[in-house]
Design a protein around this motif. Structure first.
Motif, PDB file in Angstrom:
ATOM      1  N   ARG A   1       0.824  -1.212   0.000  1.00 43.65           N
ATOM      2  CA  ARG A   1       0.000   0.000   0.000  1.00 43.65           C
ATOM      3  C   ARG A   1       0.858   1.260   0.000  1.00 43.65           C
ATOM      4  N   ASP A   2       1.940   1.266   0.766  1.00 44.74           N
ATOM      5  CA  ASP A   2       2.818   2.440   0.788  1.00 44.74           C
ATOM      6  C   ASP A   2       3.370   2.721  -0.607  1.00 44.74           C
ATOM      7  N   ARG A   3       3.728   1.684  -1.322  1.00 45.02           N
ATOM      8  CA  ARG A   3       4.242   1.867  -2.680  1.00 45.02           C
ATOM      9  C   ARG A   3       3.156   2.409  -3.602  1.00 45.02           C
ATOM     10  N   LEU A   4       1.941   1.919  -3.448  1.00 43.89           N
ATOM     11  CA  LEU A   4       0.830   2.427  -4.263  1.00 43.89           C
ATOM     12  C   LEU A   4       0.582   3.905  -3.992  1.00 43.89           C
ATOM     13  N   MET A   5       0.635   4.305  -2.731  1.00 47.82           N
ATOM     14  CA  MET A   5       0.391   5.708  -2.386  1.00 47.82           C
ATOM     15  C   MET A   5       1.507   6.606  -2.922  1.00 47.82           C
ATOM     16  N   CYS A   6       2.737   6.107  -2.939  1.00 50.21           N
ATOM     17  CA  CYS A   6       3.833   6.889  -3.531  1.00 50.21           C
ATOM     18  C   CYS A   6       3.623   7.063  -5.024  1.00 50.21           C
ATOM     19  N   ALA A   7       3.061   6.036  -5.671  1.00 50.59           N
ATOM     20  CA  ALA A   7       2.759   6.151  -7.100  1.00 50.59           C
ATOM     21  C   ALA A   7       1.621   7.146  -7.331  1.00 50.59           C
ATOM     22  N   LEU A   8       0.603   7.139  -6.464  1.00 50.16           N
ATOM     23  CA  LEU A   8      -0.499   8.096  -6.596  1.00 50.16           C
ATOM     24  C   LEU A   8      -0.023   9.525  -6.379  1.00 50.16           C
ATOM     25  N   ALA A   9       1.011   9.684  -5.572  1.00 54.20           N
ATOM     26  CA  ALA A   9       1.546  11.031  -5.317  1.00 54.20           C
ATOM     27  C   ALA A   9       2.086  11.659  -6.593  1.00 54.20           C
ATOM     28  N   GLN A  10       2.544  10.833  -7.527  1.00 54.74           N
ATOM     29  CA  GLN A  10       3.035  11.369  -8.798  1.00 54.74           C
ATOM     30  C   GLN A  10       1.894  11.913  -9.651  1.00 54.74           C
ATOM     31  N   ASP A  11       0.720  11.284  -9.542  1.00 51.81           N
ATOM     32  CA  ASP A  11      -0.446  11.725 -10.317  1.00 51.81           C
ATOM     33  C   ASP A  11      -1.208  12.856  -9.622  1.00 51.81           C
ATOM     34  N   CYS A  12      -1.057  12.964  -8.312  1.00 57.21           N
ATOM     35  CA  CYS A  12      -1.789  13.981  -7.552  1.00 57.21           C
ATOM     36  C   CYS A  12      -0.816  14.805  -6.718  1.00 57.21           C
ATOM     37  N   PRO A  13      -0.027  15.661  -7.350  1.00 53.62           N
ATOM     38  CA  PRO A  13       0.933  16.458  -6.571  1.00 53.62           C
ATOM     39  C   PRO A  13       0.226  17.469  -5.676  1.00 53.62           C
ATOM     40  N   GLY A  14       0.865  17.762  -4.567  1.00 48.20           N
ATOM     41  CA  GLY A  14       0.328  18.751  -3.652  1.00 48.20           C
ATOM     42  C   GLY A  14      -0.376  18.188  -2.438  1.00 48.20           C
ATOM     43  N   TYR A  15      -0.714  16.910  -2.482  1.00 43.05           N
ATOM     44  CA  TYR A  15      -1.421  16.309  -1.358  1.00 43.05           C
ATOM     45  C   TYR A  15      -0.474  15.632  -0.360  1.00 43.05           C
ATOM     46  N   GLY A  16       0.720  15.312  -0.780  1.00 42.19           N
ATOM     47  CA  GLY A  16       1.686  14.687   0.125  1.00 42.19           C
ATOM     48  C   GLY A  16       1.427  13.222   0.393  1.00 42.19           C
ATOM     49  N   PHE A  17       0.825  12.521  -0.568  1.00 42.85           N
ATOM     50  CA  PHE A  17       0.547  11.099  -0.371  1.00 42.85           C
ATOM     51  C   PHE A  17       1.811  10.295  -0.066  1.00 42.85           C
ATOM     52  N   GLU A  18       2.932  10.722  -0.622  1.00 41.55           N
ATOM     53  CA  GLU A  18       4.179   9.978  -0.411  1.00 41.55           C
ATOM     54  C   GLU A  18       4.658  10.086   1.038  1.00 41.55           C
ATOM     55  N   GLN A  19       4.158  11.085   1.759  1.00 38.33           N
ATOM     56  CA  GLN A  19       4.568  11.283   3.148  1.00 38.33           C
ATOM     57  C   GLN A  19       3.591  10.637   4.128  1.00 38.33           C
ATOM     58  N   HIS A  20       2.311  10.990   4.031  1.00 39.43           N
ATOM     59  CA  HIS A  20       1.340  10.531   5.036  1.00 39.43           C
ATOM     60  C   HIS A  20       0.519   9.345   4.580  1.00 39.43           C
ATOM     61  N   LYS A  21       0.679   8.918   3.315  1.00 37.29           N
ATOM     62  CA  LYS A  21       0.008   7.737   2.773  1.00 37.29           C
ATOM     63  C   LYS A  21      -1.519   7.824   2.846  1.00 37.29           C
ATOM     64  N   GLY A  22      -2.044   9.060   2.854  1.00 31.54           N
ATOM     65  CA  GLY A  22      -3.487   9.246   2.820  1.00 31.54           C
ATOM     66  C   GLY A  22      -4.157   9.391   4.161  1.00 31.54           C
ATOM     67  N   TYR A  23      -3.402   9.323   5.248  1.00 31.65           N
ATOM     68  CA  TYR A  23      -4.003   9.455   6.571  1.00 31.65           C
ATOM     69  C   TYR A  23      -4.379  10.910   6.871  1.00 31.65           C
ATOM     70  N   ALA A  24      -5.231  11.089   7.869  1.00 34.93           N
ATOM     71  CA  ALA A  24      -5.795  12.413   8.161  1.00 34.93           C
ATOM     72  C   ALA A  24      -4.866  13.231   9.049  1.00 34.93           C
ATOM     73  N   VAL A  25      -3.668  13.485   8.572  1.00 33.82           N
ATOM     74  CA  VAL A  25      -2.728  14.346   9.292  1.00 33.82           C
ATOM     75  C   VAL A  25      -3.020  15.801   8.914  1.00 33.82           C
TER      76      VAL A  25
END
Length: 286
Positions: free
Chosen positions: A199-223
């Motif tokens: 899942r962490d790898r998938l979220m890092c890949a999504l971060a490339q398609d959705c810049p600005g959200y920081g998915f590569e850092q928080h992996k989608g959690y509500a930080v």
């Protein structure tokens, strides 16, 4: 002149006894300090040892002739974005990698190394429940669906399955739910590592398609960083629509997608219902 030898001996022995008594009292003081009394904490230096998960339950089944035995777990129930990833693992009893533990107790580097070792020595499968499925089915049902899919996808059908949590899976074989299983059962712990790393790898890949959200850092959690991005940019297609912070951001940035909630207690509807009930009562009296 006659000397008293006993007095001389006792005089020499006295310092030795004093030294021995001091050493004994010091040792007792250290022991009492190391072992706190009941009701008191061990202090800031006290460390509570947590036993790692074991292969004991799997070996008990092997002795009864039940094999293969799989462990399964998921990652990503709590985040606001991204899929739920489920993994199932059948460990090889003769080639179990050292260091397997609950993924939450490991660092990212440790998880990556163990992920490679587990995939090289065990039977592994992964299943993913998308945000769309989570929105449709709810997070619990989507997670159970993914866990079952992961078990079915194993190269060899297991005869017994251990699953982390309270809910058993609807599998063809026996399934045993173990609360806190990722910290108790080694096969579940291995599955937790595989699910988390995937899942962490998938979220890092999504971060490339959705810049600005920081998915590569928080992996989608509500930080806070993620909530701030939601407030500024609005939700993406990878966000879970019915999670409260996402729903609030959608109402702000895309109000046309929010269906108005019908007020069941509006004055017009209540009046219509009263009139209808009066007409029914009148016709009944006739």
């Amino acid at each position: 002149m006659i000397r008293d030898k006993s007095a001389k001996t006792s005089a020499k022995a006295a310092p030795r006894k004093d030294a021995a008594n001091k050493a004994a009292s010091a040792k007792a003081g250290k022991a009492s300090a190391a072992k706190p009394s009941i009701g008191k904490s061990a202090g800031p230096k006290g460390v509570i040892a947590v036993a790692p998960p074991s292969f004991r339950r799997e070996r008990a089944l092997i002795k009864r002739g039940i094999w293969p035995v799989a462990g399964c777990d998921e990652a990503g129930r709590g985040p606001l974005a991204g899929p739920v990833v489920a993994a199932a693992v059948i460990l090889d009893p003769d080639r179990i990698p050292r260091g397997i533990d609950d993924s939450k107790r490991l660092t990212a580097e440790q998880r990556e190394k163990l992920f490679d070792k587990i995939c090289a020595t065990a039977q592994v499968s992964v299943a993913v429940a998308s945000p769309a499925r989570i929105d449709r089915d709810n997070i619990l049902r989507a997670s159970l669906w993914a866990l079952k899919r992961a078990v079915v996808a194993l190269p060899e059908a297991p005869r017994h399955v251990f699953v982390d949590g309270r809910d058993r899976l609807d599998t063809a074989c026996d399934c045993e739910a173990v609360i806190g299983g990722d910290g108790i059962v080694l096969s579940i712990a291995a599955a937790s590592i595989v699910a988390k790393v995937t899942r962490d790898r998938l979220m890092c890949a999504l971060a490339q398609d959705c810049p600005g959200y920081g998915f590569e850092q928080h992996k989608g959690y509500a930080v806070p960083e993620h909530l701030d991005a939601l407030n500024r940019l609005g939700p993406t297609v990878h966000h879970r629509s019915f999670f409260a912070p996402v729903a609030a951001a959608r109402a702000k940035h895309m109000p046309w997608t929010v269906e108005p909630v019908q007020d069941l207690f509006s004055a017009t509807e209540v009046g219509a219902q009263v009139e209808a009930s009066v007409e029914i009562d009148a016709s009944a009296n006739l």
